[in-house]
Design a protein around this motif. Structure first.
Motif, short mmCIF file in Angstrom:
data_model
loop_
_atom_site.label_atom_id
_atom_site.label_comp_id
_atom_site.label_asym_id
_atom_site.label_seq_id
_atom_site.Cartn_x
_atom_site.Cartn_y
_atom_site.Cartn_z
N SER A 40 -36.39 81.05 -65.49
CA SER A 40 -36.90 82.41 -65.41
C SER A 40 -36.01 83.28 -66.30
O SER A 40 -34.94 82.84 -66.74
CB SER A 40 -36.85 82.92 -63.96
N PHE A 41 -36.43 84.49 -66.56
CA PHE A 41 -35.62 85.40 -67.37
C PHE A 41 -34.24 85.58 -66.75
O PHE A 41 -33.22 85.48 -67.44
CB PHE A 41 -36.33 86.76 -67.51
N GLU A 42 -34.19 85.85 -65.45
CA GLU A 42 -32.92 86.08 -64.77
C GLU A 42 -32.04 84.83 -64.78
O GLU A 42 -30.83 84.91 -64.98
CB GLU A 42 -33.15 86.55 -63.33
N GLN A 43 -32.64 83.67 -64.58
CA GLN A 43 -31.86 82.43 -64.64
C GLN A 43 -31.30 82.21 -66.05
O GLN A 43 -30.15 81.81 -66.19
CB GLN A 43 -32.72 81.24 -64.24
N CYS A 44 -32.09 82.49 -67.06
CA CYS A 44 -31.63 82.35 -68.44
C CYS A 44 -30.45 83.28 -68.70
O CYS A 44 -29.47 82.90 -69.34
CB CYS A 44 -32.78 82.62 -69.40
N ARG A 45 -30.53 84.49 -68.20
CA ARG A 45 -29.44 85.45 -68.36
C ARG A 45 -28.16 84.94 -67.71
O ARG A 45 -27.10 84.96 -68.31
CB ARG A 45 -29.84 86.81 -67.77
N ARG A 46 -28.28 84.44 -66.49
CA ARG A 46 -27.11 83.93 -65.77
C ARG A 46 -26.51 82.70 -66.45
O ARG A 46 -25.29 82.56 -66.54
CB ARG A 46 -27.47 83.61 -64.32
#
Length: 75
Positions: A40-46
């Motif tokens: 997900s976008f948030e997972q990619c960011r983390r």
């Protein structure tokens, strides 16, 4: 995602360490690395923060693994 696996191994991190750094369950992280699941976008960011790279590098939009400069935070 060989970039993801290659960066993780270059940092000397296990998938369990990535779970601790990102909050993504190790079994889910394994599926992401093997291409059976998408980030997900948030997972990619983390993940990008944990591996000190850019989301663009993880997505294959650049071949430069260095992270972009981040602005200083004002607390």
């Amino acid at each position: 995602m060989s970039r993801l696996r290659d960066l993780r191994k270059a940092r000397g991190y296990s998938q369990v360490k990535m779970q601790m750094l990102t909050g993504i369950d190790q079994s889910d992280y394994s599926k992401i690395e093997s291409g059976k699941r998408n980030l997900s976008f948030e997972q990619c960011r983390r993940v990008a923060l944990a591996l000190d790279t850019s989301m663009d590098y993880l997505a294959g939009l650049t071949d430069d693994p260095r992270p972009y400069p981040r602005p200083e935070r004002e607390d």
